[in-house]
Design an enzyme around this catalytic site. Structure first.
Site, mmCIF file in Angstrom:
data_model
loop_
_atom_site.group_PDB
_atom_site.id
_atom_site.type_symbol
_atom_site.label_atom_id
_atom_site.label_comp_id
_atom_site.label_asym_id
_atom_site.label_seq_id
_atom_site.Cartn_x
_atom_site.Cartn_y
_atom_site.Cartn_z
ATOM 1 N N ASP A 13 0.864 -1.184 0.000
ATOM 2 C CA ASP A 13 0.000 0.000 0.000
ATOM 3 C C ASP A 13 0.897 1.229 0.000
ATOM 4 O O ASP A 13 2.112 1.131 0.223
ATOM 5 C CB ASP A 13 -0.917 -0.005 1.231
ATOM 6 C CG ASP A 13 -1.913 1.153 1.244
ATOM 7 O OD1 ASP A 13 -2.339 1.599 0.161
ATOM 8 O OD2 ASP A 13 -2.268 1.623 2.339
ATOM 9 N N SER A 14 0.297 2.389 -0.209
ATOM 10 C CA SER A 14 1.072 3.624 -0.116
ATOM 11 C C SER A 14 1.422 3.952 1.332
ATOM 12 O O SER A 14 2.389 4.649 1.601
ATOM 13 C CB SER A 14 0.282 4.790 -0.721
ATOM 14 O OG SER A 14 -0.892 5.035 0.036
ATOM 15 N N TYR A 45 -0.994 8.222 -2.597
ATOM 16 C CA TYR A 45 -1.291 7.911 -3.991
ATOM 17 C C TYR A 45 -2.519 8.675 -4.503
ATOM 18 O O TYR A 45 -2.639 8.967 -5.687
ATOM 19 C CB TYR A 45 -1.557 6.418 -4.165
ATOM 20 C CG TYR A 45 -0.326 5.557 -4.234
ATOM 21 C CD1 TYR A 45 0.964 6.090 -4.135
ATOM 22 C CD2 TYR A 45 -0.443 4.177 -4.406
ATOM 23 C CE1 TYR A 45 2.084 5.279 -4.200
ATOM 24 C CE2 TYR A 45 0.672 3.360 -4.478
ATOM 25 C CZ TYR A 45 1.929 3.912 -4.373
ATOM 26 O OH TYR A 45 3.033 3.111 -4.438
ATOM 27 N N GLY A 46 -3.450 8.942 -3.617
ATOM 28 C CA GLY A 46 -4.734 9.502 -4.038
ATOM 29 C C GLY A 46 -4.656 10.859 -4.698
ATOM 30 O O GLY A 46 -5.575 11.258 -5.421
ATOM 31 N N CYS A 77 -4.514 -1.680 -1.839
ATOM 32 C CA CYS A 77 -4.706 -0.261 -2.102
ATOM 33 C C CYS A 77 -5.662 -0.142 -3.276
ATOM 34 O O CYS A 77 -5.360 -0.646 -4.362
ATOM 35 C CB CYS A 77 -3.356 0.392 -2.429
ATOM 36 S SG CYS A 77 -3.463 2.107 -2.988
ATOM 37 N N ASN A 78 -6.790 0.514 -3.061
ATOM 38 C CA ASN A 78 -7.762 0.665 -4.145
ATOM 39 C C ASN A 78 -7.207 1.506 -5.279
ATOM 40 O O ASN A 78 -7.416 1.198 -6.457
ATOM 41 C CB ASN A 78 -9.038 1.320 -3.601
ATOM 42 C CG ASN A 78 -9.892 0.379 -2.786
ATOM 43 O OD1 ASN A 78 -10.754 -0.313 -3.299
ATOM 44 N ND2 ASN A 78 -9.652 0.356 -1.483
ATOM 45 N N THR A 79 -6.512 2.593 -4.960
ATOM 46 C CA THR A 79 -5.999 3.472 -6.009
ATOM 47 C C THR A 79 -5.013 2.738 -6.903
ATOM 48 O O THR A 79 -5.120 2.763 -8.136
ATOM 49 C CB THR A 79 -5.335 4.714 -5.389
ATOM 50 O OG1 THR A 79 -6.282 5.410 -4.569
ATOM 51 C CG2 THR A 79 -4.823 5.655 -6.462
ATOM 52 N N GLU A 155 -3.749 7.617 9.025
ATOM 53 C CA GLU A 155 -2.315 7.511 9.315
ATOM 54 C C GLU A 155 -2.008 8.105 10.691
ATOM 55 O O GLU A 155 -1.250 7.533 11.481
ATOM 56 C CB GLU A 155 -1.508 8.231 8.229
ATOM 57 C CG GLU A 155 -1.575 7.586 6.862
ATOM 58 C CD GLU A 155 -0.475 6.567 6.618
ATOM 59 O OE1 GLU A 155 0.610 6.706 7.215
ATOM 60 O OE2 GLU A 155 -0.700 5.632 5.821
ATOM 61 N N CYS A 191 -11.185 3.016 0.128
ATOM 62 C CA CYS A 191 -9.756 3.199 0.373
ATOM 63 C C CYS A 191 -9.441 2.331 1.575
ATOM 64 O O CYS A 191 -10.186 2.351 2.567
ATOM 65 C CB CYS A 191 -9.424 4.660 0.668
ATOM 66 S SG CYS A 191 -7.728 4.934 1.269
ATOM 67 N N THR A 192 -8.377 1.554 1.510
ATOM 68 C CA THR A 192 -8.094 0.617 2.603
ATOM 69 C C THR A 192 -7.738 1.329 3.900
ATOM 70 O O THR A 192 -7.785 0.721 4.972
ATOM 71 C CB THR A 192 -6.973 -0.359 2.215
ATOM 72 O OG1 THR A 192 -5.812 0.365 1.805
ATOM 73 C CG2 THR A 192 -7.428 -1.271 1.081
ATOM 74 N N HIS A 193 -7.402 2.611 3.836
ATOM 75 C CA HIS A 193 -7.167 3.369 5.065
ATOM 76 C C HIS A 193 -8.457 3.543 5.884
ATOM 77 O O HIS A 193 -8.409 3.595 7.120
ATOM 78 C CB HIS A 193 -6.627 4.766 4.745
ATOM 79 C CG HIS A 193 -5.158 4.831 4.484
ATOM 80 N ND1 HIS A 193 -4.614 4.484 3.273
ATOM 81 C CD2 HIS A 193 -4.116 5.213 5.274
ATOM 82 C CE1 HIS A 193 -3.302 4.656 3.323
ATOM 83 N NE2 HIS A 193 -2.974 5.084 4.521
#
Length: 267
Positions: A13-14, A45-46, A77-79, A155, A191-193
């Site tokens: 992921d980012s 990334y978004g 990561c979806n993006t 984050e 978004c996985t976040h």
């Protein structure tokens, strides 16, 4: 000679969002060796262009595959998945699982037939999302909102920093404030976040909402693709890899240990 049972699952992921995918996978395969990679040098990334992500992700995953020899890569990561998944699969000689917005289960769950899709700016504008909505939610109104702020809130939470619920209300207003937004009953955390802050989102919403994400389904997919493979008898210490190892990354160490990632290193 390396024991083949020690070949890891590699989650990418980012940032730390992929932990929401790692957790359900580890629940199903508890002794799997884990390498978790956060592209902190490329984060977030978004807000990057499609061209940047399409160039960066396959090249970086190629380096990671060579270094860690994973048995399976999960782009958590979806993006990155909506932009670069096909290119990564074409470039690497290893199985790759992607992450896509959970629009299908959201449509199955929605009673009001109005769904919110909460993701990054890059994800919510992808034609892939148009296709998912057309295929699985054709009888629904699908409203989208991109939020870089919510990525940073997630984050910050894992670094141990508190945030006021007002910050989450601002994000949700991007959905509820759209025409028909008051009828939303189901929100896709695309978004996985975002599943990492679902408790805060629920509290900030102040109404009955269902949040859905792809994490559990991806965990089942990982278990299916690795069924019958040999794993270590006991869980080892997972490693978290950062493409930029700095103070922000080091501050995540306590949270990472909670996900079985006891060691941090730079790429």
């Amino acid at each position: 000679m390396t024991d083949p049972r020690d070949r890891p699952l590699l989650f990418f992921d980012s940032g730390v969002g992929g932990l929401s995918v790692l957790a359900p996978a580890r629940a199903l395969i508890p002794t799997a060796p884990i390498v978790y990679v956060a592209d902190s040098a490329g984060y977030p990334y978004g807000t990057r262009s499609e061209a940047e992500i399409a160039a960066r992700v396959p090249a970086l995953l190629g380096r990671l595959a060579e270094r860690y020899d994973p048995r399976l890569i999960v782009i958590a990561c979806n993006t990155a998945s909506t932009i670069a998944l096909a290119a990564v699969r074409a470039a690497l000689d290893v199985g790759v699982v992607g992450t896509v917005p959970a629009i299908k289960p959201a449509a199955e769950a929605s009673v009001s037939r109005v769904i919110g899709v909460l993701g990054t700016d890059a994800t919510v504008r992808q034609p892939y999302v148009d296709d998912l909505a057309a295929r699985f939610a054709a009888d629904c109104t699908v409203l989208r909102h991109g939020s870089a702020a919510l990525v940073e809130l997630a984050e910050a939470k894992l670094r141990g920093e508190a945030a006021d619920l007002a910050a989450y209300r601002v994000v949700l207003a991007g959905l509820f404030g759209q025409p028909g937004g008051e009828r939303i009953d189901t929100i896709v955390n695309a978004c996985t976040h975002f599943p990492l802050v679902v408790d805060e989102l629920t509290a900030a919403a102040g109404q009955r909402l269902r949040f859905v994400d792809g994490g559990p389904g991806i965990g089942r997919r990982v278990a299916h693709l690795t069924a019958g493979q040999d794993w270590p008898d006991v869980a080892g210490e997972g490693v978290a890899v950062f493409t930029r190892l700095d103070a922000r990354a080091e501050a995540l160490a306590p949270a990472l240990r909670g996900y079985g990632l006891g060691r941090i290193e730079g790429l």
